[in-house]
Design an enzyme around this catalytic site. Structure first.
Site, PDB file in Angstrom:
ATOM      1  N   GLU A  93     -45.997  60.440  -3.414  1.00 46.31           N
ATOM      2  CA  GLU A  93     -46.551  61.228  -2.514  1.00 46.31           C
ATOM      3  C   GLU A  93     -45.636  62.300  -1.546  1.00 46.31           C
ATOM      4  O   GLU A  93     -44.462  61.688  -1.546  1.00 46.31           O
ATOM      5  CB  GLU A  93     -47.378  60.467  -1.235  1.00 46.31           C
ATOM      6  CG  GLU A  93     -47.950  61.053  -0.174  1.00 46.31           C
ATOM      7  CD  GLU A  93     -49.144  62.026  -0.344  1.00 46.31           C
ATOM      8  OE1 GLU A  93     -48.865  62.679  -1.266  1.00 46.31           O
ATOM      9  OE2 GLU A  93     -50.228  61.755   0.112  1.00 46.31           O
ATOM     10  N   ASP A  94     -46.032  63.291  -1.299  1.00 49.61           N
ATOM     11  CA  ASP A  94     -45.048  64.122  -0.669  1.00 49.61           C
ATOM     12  C   ASP A  94     -44.481  63.857   0.721  1.00 49.61           C
ATOM     13  O   ASP A  94     -43.475  63.865   1.270  1.00 49.61           O
ATOM     14  CB  ASP A  94     -45.469  65.713  -0.653  1.00 49.61           C
ATOM     15  CG  ASP A  94     -46.625  65.942   0.017  1.00 49.61           C
ATOM     16  OD1 ASP A  94     -47.292  65.111   0.381  1.00 49.61           O
ATOM     17  OD2 ASP A  94     -47.342  67.060   0.172  1.00 49.61           O
ATOM     18  N   ASP A  97     -48.337  61.574   6.777  1.00 51.36           N
ATOM     19  CA  ASP A  97     -48.410  62.030   8.091  1.00 51.36           C
ATOM     20  C   ASP A  97     -49.339  61.251   8.848  1.00 51.36           C
ATOM     21  O   ASP A  97     -48.761  60.110   9.375  1.00 51.36           O
ATOM     22  CB  ASP A  97     -48.976  63.587   8.022  1.00 51.36           C
ATOM     23  CG  ASP A  97     -49.328  64.431   9.113  1.00 51.36           C
ATOM     24  OD1 ASP A  97     -49.190  63.747  10.169  1.00 51.36           O
ATOM     25  OD2 ASP A  97     -49.147  65.535   9.024  1.00 51.36           O
ATOM     26  N   PHE A 147     -44.280  70.841  11.645  1.00 55.11           N
ATOM     27  CA  PHE A 147     -45.185  71.230  10.085  1.00 55.11           C
ATOM     28  C   PHE A 147     -44.056  71.516   8.992  1.00 55.11           C
ATOM     29  O   PHE A 147     -43.511  72.592   9.084  1.00 55.11           O
ATOM     30  CB  PHE A 147     -46.180  72.381  10.087  1.00 55.11           C
ATOM     31  CG  PHE A 147     -47.220  72.187   8.970  1.00 55.11           C
ATOM     32  CD1 PHE A 147     -48.094  71.393   8.928  1.00 55.11           C
ATOM     33  CD2 PHE A 147     -46.856  72.942   7.679  1.00 55.11           C
ATOM     34  CE1 PHE A 147     -48.903  71.079   8.020  1.00 55.11           C
ATOM     35  CE2 PHE A 147     -47.850  72.658   6.815  1.00 55.11           C
ATOM     36  CZ  PHE A 147     -48.967  71.909   6.801  1.00 55.11           C
ATOM     37  N   ARG A 160     -43.857  76.483  -1.268  1.00 53.60           N
ATOM     38  CA  ARG A 160     -43.895  75.167  -1.997  1.00 53.60           C
ATOM     39  C   ARG A 160     -42.553  75.252  -2.960  1.00 53.60           C
ATOM     40  O   ARG A 160     -41.895  74.228  -3.292  1.00 53.60           O
ATOM     41  CB  ARG A 160     -44.999  75.043  -2.968  1.00 53.60           C
ATOM     42  CG  ARG A 160     -46.214  74.734  -2.462  1.00 53.60           C
ATOM     43  CD  ARG A 160     -47.338  74.141  -3.516  1.00 53.60           C
ATOM     44  NE  ARG A 160     -48.583  74.218  -3.022  1.00 53.60           N
ATOM     45  CZ  ARG A 160     -49.124  72.988  -2.456  1.00 53.60           C
ATOM     46  NH1 ARG A 160     -48.511  72.149  -2.270  1.00 53.60           N
ATOM     47  NH2 ARG A 160     -50.461  73.155  -1.978  1.00 53.60           N
TER      48      ARG A 160
HETATM   49  P1  IMP Z   1     -52.088  62.655   6.065  1.00 53.37           P
HETATM   50  O1  IMP Z   1     -52.257  63.304   7.367  1.00 53.37           O
HETATM   51  O2  IMP Z   1     -50.885  61.389   5.939  1.00 53.37           O
HETATM   52  O3  IMP Z   1     -53.178  62.256   5.514  1.00 53.37           O
HETATM   53  O4  IMP Z   1     -51.338  63.638   5.039  1.00 53.37           O
HETATM   54  C1  IMP Z   1     -52.091  64.276   4.098  1.00 53.37           C
HETATM   55  C2  IMP Z   1     -51.594  65.423   3.451  1.00 53.37           C
HETATM   56  O5  IMP Z   1     -51.126  66.293   4.411  1.00 53.37           O
HETATM   57  C3  IMP Z   1     -49.942  65.120   2.678  1.00 53.37           C
HETATM   58  O6  IMP Z   1     -50.274  64.396   1.469  1.00 53.37           O
HETATM   59  C4  IMP Z   1     -49.547  66.648   2.857  1.00 53.37           C
HETATM   60  O7  IMP Z   1     -50.055  67.224   1.542  1.00 53.37           O
HETATM   61  C5  IMP Z   1     -50.458  67.275   3.971  1.00 53.37           C
HETATM   62  N1  IMP Z   1     -49.232  67.458   5.148  1.00 53.37           N
HETATM   63  C6  IMP Z   1     -49.209  66.572   6.047  1.00 53.37           C
HETATM   64  N2  IMP Z   1     -48.201  67.098   6.948  1.00 53.37           N
HETATM   65  C7  IMP Z   1     -47.776  68.076   6.381  1.00 53.37           C
HETATM   66  C8  IMP Z   1     -46.653  68.938   6.795  1.00 53.37           C
HETATM   67  O8  IMP Z   1     -45.903  68.679   7.733  1.00 53.37           O
HETATM   68  N3  IMP Z   1     -46.159  69.969   5.920  1.00 53.37           N
HETATM   69  C9  IMP Z   1     -46.816  70.078   4.675  1.00 53.37           C
HETATM   70  N4  IMP Z   1     -48.026  69.187   4.412  1.00 53.37           N
HETATM   71  C10 IMP Z   1     -48.402  68.186   5.114  1.00 53.37           C
END
Ligand code: IMP
Length: 171
Positions: A93-94, A97, A147, A160
């Site tokens: 996973e990248d 969050d 972000f 990206r």
């Molecule tokens: P979650 O809030 O953990 O469900 O994050 C879901 C997805 O939101 C991640 O896999 C990213 O693709 C995107 N994301 C969340 N925070 C960031 C950020 O700071 N920058 C870019 N993408 C983000």
């Protein structure tokens, strides 16, 4: 929003950390077949660098997910074919969050695909934003509640391709 002038993690720092994670994964899964389960699109550079440094028999699954705008739901849009039953799965996973996307995926995979084990490798972890408690077994870096973009991560599909990690901020 505009790109910040600062850098959070340089190309060199990322390369070194990904190498360390790959070495750890190679030790932890020695003798096992490992299925890397990468979440599109943000994990692509991490996946590409990580998988080439893992010295194991590795298979690959690509999953595209949608994290809902309200931040409360997630869904799976696409999964490439591969039987995961009885396999050792490492989600790539990248960034973690809120944890909502990962929590949803972990539950779906566990219930529907019956893998032997599931672990998570996340390039970035943003613990201040967490809403759900999810496991992160291999973590590249912890980032502040900004972000962040670059090395696969986007803001509105931009940035990206930056080779380093930075963030966007109000104009
Ligand atoms: P979650 O809030 O953990 O469900 O994050 C879901 C997805 O939101 C991640 O896999 C990213 O693709 C995107 N994301 C969340 N925070 C960031 C950020 O700071 N920058 C870019 N993408 C983000």
């Amino acid at each position: 929003m505009k790109l910040a002038t600062g850098i959070l993690y340089t190309e060199k720092q990322i390369k070194q950390r990904v190498e360390e994670i790959a070495q750890q994964v190679s030790v932890d899964y020695a003798g096992k077949t490992l299925v890397l389960c990468a979440i599109l699109k943000g994990s692509i550079p991490f996946l590409a660098d990580l998988m080439r440094r893992i010295s194991l028999d590795v298979r690959l699954v690509l999953i595209e997910m949608k994290s809902q705008v309200d931040g409360e739901h997630a869904s799976i849009l696409f999964t490439s074919s591969l039987d995961l039953s009885g396999k050792h799965v490492l989600i790539v996973e990248d960034i973690v969050d809120t944890g909502i996307t990962l929590d949803y995926l972990l539950k779906r995979l566990e219930v529907e695909r019956a893998p032997a084990s599931i672990r998570v490798a996340a390039l970035l972890d943003k613990p201040e934003a967490r809403k759900l408690d999810v496991p992160v077994h291999y973590r590249g870096f912890t980032v502040p509640d900004k972000f962040v973009v670059g090395y696969g991560l986007d803001w509105q599909e931009r940035y990206r391709n930056l080779p380093y990690i930075t963030w966007v901020e109000p104009e």
